[in-house]
Motif scaffolding. Sequence first.
Motif, PDB file in Angstrom:
ATOM      1  N   LEU A  56       2.084  16.489   9.534  1.00 55.08           N
ATOM      2  CA  LEU A  56       0.693  16.155   9.829  1.00 55.08           C
ATOM      3  C   LEU A  56       0.583  14.740  10.388  1.00 55.08           C
ATOM      4  CD1 LEU A  56      -0.962  17.722   6.641  1.00 55.08           C
ATOM      5  CD2 LEU A  56      -0.807  18.743   8.917  1.00 55.08           C
ATOM      6  N   ALA A  57       1.438  14.445  11.336  1.00 54.96           N
ATOM      7  CA  ALA A  57       1.535  13.086  11.882  1.00 54.96           C
ATOM      8  C   ALA A  57       0.242  12.618  12.535  1.00 54.96           C
ATOM      9  CB  ALA A  57       2.690  13.015  12.884  1.00 54.96           C
ATOM     10  N   ASP A  58      -0.547  13.539  13.082  1.00 54.47           N
ATOM     11  CA  ASP A  58      -1.801  13.147  13.736  1.00 54.47           C
ATOM     12  C   ASP A  58      -2.765  12.512  12.743  1.00 54.47           C
ATOM     13  OD1 ASP A  58      -0.827  14.097  16.097  1.00 54.47           O
ATOM     14  OD2 ASP A  58      -1.973  15.965  16.081  1.00 54.47           O
ATOM     15  N   ARG A  59      -2.770  13.021  11.514  1.00 53.26           N
ATOM     16  CA  ARG A  59      -3.643  12.446  10.487  1.00 53.26           C
ATOM     17  C   ARG A  59      -3.242  11.009  10.180  1.00 53.26           C
ATOM     18  NH1 ARG A  59      -5.911  15.688   6.553  1.00 53.26           N
ATOM     19  NH2 ARG A  59      -6.641  13.687   5.716  1.00 53.26           N
ATOM     20  N   VAL A  60      -1.943  10.782  10.104  1.00 49.61           N
ATOM     21  CA  VAL A  60      -1.455   9.428   9.839  1.00 49.61           C
ATOM     22  C   VAL A  60      -1.767   8.515  11.017  1.00 49.61           C
ATOM     23  CG1 VAL A  60       0.558   8.032   9.248  1.00 49.61           C
ATOM     24  CG2 VAL A  60       0.377  10.377   8.389  1.00 49.61           C
ATOM     25  N   ALA A  61      -1.554   9.022  12.228  1.00 48.66           N
ATOM     26  CA  ALA A  61      -1.801   8.220  13.430  1.00 48.66           C
ATOM     27  C   ALA A  61      -3.269   7.809  13.527  1.00 48.66           C
ATOM     28  CB  ALA A  61      -1.382   9.000  14.671  1.00 48.66           C
ATOM     29  N   ASP A  62      -4.184   8.725  13.210  1.00 52.84           N
ATOM     30  CA  ASP A  62      -5.611   8.398  13.255  1.00 52.84           C
ATOM     31  C   ASP A  62      -5.941   7.287  12.264  1.00 52.84           C
ATOM     32  OD1 ASP A  62      -6.022  10.301  15.183  1.00 52.84           O
ATOM     33  OD2 ASP A  62      -6.780  11.829  13.787  1.00 52.84           O
ATOM     34  N   PHE A  63      -5.351   7.359  11.090  1.00 53.98           N
ATOM     35  CA  PHE A  63      -5.596   6.316  10.092  1.00 53.98           C
ATOM     36  C   PHE A  63      -5.050   4.972  10.560  1.00 53.98           C
ATOM     37  CE2 PHE A  63      -4.037   3.841   6.452  1.00 53.98           C
ATOM     38  CZ  PHE A  63      -5.244   3.613   5.786  1.00 53.98           C
ATOM     39  N   LEU A  64      -3.854   4.969  11.099  1.00 50.46           N
ATOM     40  CA  LEU A  64      -3.247   3.716  11.550  1.00 50.46           C
ATOM     41  C   LEU A  64      -4.013   3.118  12.726  1.00 50.46           C
ATOM     42  CD1 LEU A  64       0.553   4.579  11.292  1.00 50.46           C
ATOM     43  CD2 LEU A  64      -0.842   3.248   9.696  1.00 50.46           C
ATOM     44  N   ASP A  65      -4.598   3.970  13.569  1.00 46.84           N
ATOM     45  CA  ASP A  65      -5.393   3.467  14.697  1.00 46.84           C
ATOM     46  C   ASP A  65      -6.611   2.690  14.214  1.00 46.84           C
ATOM     47  OD1 ASP A  65      -3.706   4.460  16.615  1.00 46.84           O
ATOM     48  OD2 ASP A  65      -4.866   6.284  16.972  1.00 46.84           O
ATOM     49  N   SER A  66      -7.093   3.039  13.043  1.00 48.01           N
ATOM     50  CA  SER A  66      -8.286   2.373  12.509  1.00 48.01           C
ATOM     51  C   SER A  66      -7.945   1.138  11.685  1.00 48.01           C
ATOM     52  CB  SER A  66      -9.083   3.355  11.638  1.00 48.01           C
ATOM     53  OG  SER A  66      -8.361   3.685  10.457  1.00 48.01           O
ATOM     54  N   TRP A  67      -6.674   0.883  11.477  1.00 47.18           N
ATOM     55  CA  TRP A  67      -6.272  -0.242  10.629  1.00 47.18           C
ATOM     56  C   TRP A  67      -6.456  -1.563  11.378  1.00 47.18           C
ATOM     57  CZ3 TRP A  67      -5.549  -0.334   5.627  1.00 47.18           C
ATOM     58  CH2 TRP A  67      -4.995  -1.477   5.044  1.00 47.18           C
ATOM     59  N   PRO A  68      -6.996  -2.589  10.721  1.00 49.40           N
ATOM     60  CA  PRO A  68      -7.213  -3.875  11.403  1.00 49.40           C
ATOM     61  C   PRO A  68      -5.920  -4.448  11.978  1.00 49.40           C
ATOM     62  CG  PRO A  68      -8.350  -3.824   9.296  1.00 49.40           C
ATOM     63  CD  PRO A  68      -7.480  -2.606   9.331  1.00 49.40           C
ATOM     64  N   LYS A  69      -5.923  -4.712  13.270  1.00 44.93           N
ATOM     65  CA  LYS A  69      -4.697  -5.159  13.943  1.00 44.93           C
ATOM     66  C   LYS A  69      -4.333  -6.599  13.635  1.00 44.93           C
ATOM     67  CE  LYS A  69      -4.388  -1.178  16.025  1.00 44.93           C
ATOM     68  NZ  LYS A  69      -5.575  -0.508  15.426  1.00 44.93           N
ATOM     69  N   ASP A  70      -5.300  -7.358  13.081  1.00 40.17           N
ATOM     70  CA  ASP A  70      -5.018  -8.766  12.794  1.00 40.17           C
ATOM     71  C   ASP A  70      -4.361  -8.960  11.428  1.00 40.17           C
ATOM     72  OD1 ASP A  70      -7.327  -7.914  11.519  1.00 40.17           O
ATOM     73  OD2 ASP A  70      -8.265  -9.890  11.547  1.00 40.17           O
ATOM     74  N   ILE A  71      -4.231  -7.889  10.648  1.00 38.66           N
ATOM     75  CA  ILE A  71      -3.619  -7.998   9.330  1.00 38.66           C
ATOM     76  C   ILE A  71      -2.116  -7.736   9.409  1.00 38.66           C
ATOM     77  CG2 ILE A  71      -3.537  -6.995   7.011  1.00 38.66           C
ATOM     78  CD1 ILE A  71      -6.508  -6.441   7.244  1.00 38.66           C
ATOM     79  N   LEU A  72      -1.745  -6.668  10.064  1.00 42.68           N
ATOM     80  CA  LEU A  72      -0.348  -6.285  10.210  1.00 42.68           C
ATOM     81  C   LEU A  72      -0.118  -5.714  11.602  1.00 42.68           C
ATOM     82  CD1 LEU A  72       0.648  -4.318   6.963  1.00 42.68           C
ATOM     83  CD2 LEU A  72       1.726  -6.400   7.789  1.00 42.68           C
ATOM     84  N   LYS A  73       1.038  -5.990  12.153  1.00 42.12           N
ATOM     85  CA  LYS A  73       1.455  -5.318  13.370  1.00 42.12           C
ATOM     86  C   LYS A  73       2.207  -4.070  12.956  1.00 42.12           C
ATOM     87  CE  LYS A  73       3.812  -5.996  17.783  1.00 42.12           C
ATOM     88  NZ  LYS A  73       4.588  -6.949  18.632  1.00 42.12           N
TER      89      LYS A  73
END
Length: 247
Positions: A56-73
């Motif tokens: 279910l990689a798409d579910r993980v990818a959607d979550f990571l896309d929403s993660w603040p980019k200034d906290i972690l690369k």
Amino acid sequence: MKAFLLAAGLGTRLRPLTNHTPKCMVTIGEKPLLGIWLNHLALCGIREVLINTHHLADRVADFLDSWPKDILKIHPVHEPFLLGSAGTLLANRDFIHGKENFLIVYADNLCNYRLSKLLQAQQANRERGALLTMALFKASDPSSCGIAELDATGCITGFEEKPEKPVSNLANAGIYAASPEIFTFLKAGSEGHQPYDIGQHLLPRITGKMYGLPMEGYLRDIGTPESLEIARREWRELQPLLRPETL
């Protein structure tokens, strides 16, 4: 500082929950386990993290896309076929540059351990020839875990997965700090193993070249429905320990 966050597991023991939810996206206190880990890594000084995905990689990818980019690369890496924990490290060795130590963490554990302590220990142990420092916990059922045997200096002189006759109750917590030299042993040990596992195929090869560090704090594998419910109940009481000032 960098970390591998291993998150591609199928979560078979959690079915039917994981038929539609990736194991790393199971919620604890209304937050996905993956999000808890990303917050924790950031609080411990990690700035880049590689996350492998499969089920279910798409579910993980959607979550990571929403993660603040200034906290972690974040570097998501999809595995069409599971490579195994050590196979993921080997396939993505270019993620690690230079001589800096890095973390390896299994995303299916719930934990509030101060990971910076493990990195500090590996830095000291590296001067004694250590390739890796393993976080250890005292197992109530050692025969169900990967068990380490330590000498008086903390060097791991023996390691066995799920031994019939455990030599100790010090178990692998699935959290490691490693030096880049580990990849030499990964390459040498990968032949004939697919998927290629850290516990089964790597750690027994480097006994005498790794150290153990008994961990403080909370750790629970959420891999069964029973353990997940316990984790959800216990985490409500433990969350204050994750405040930045405690890390």
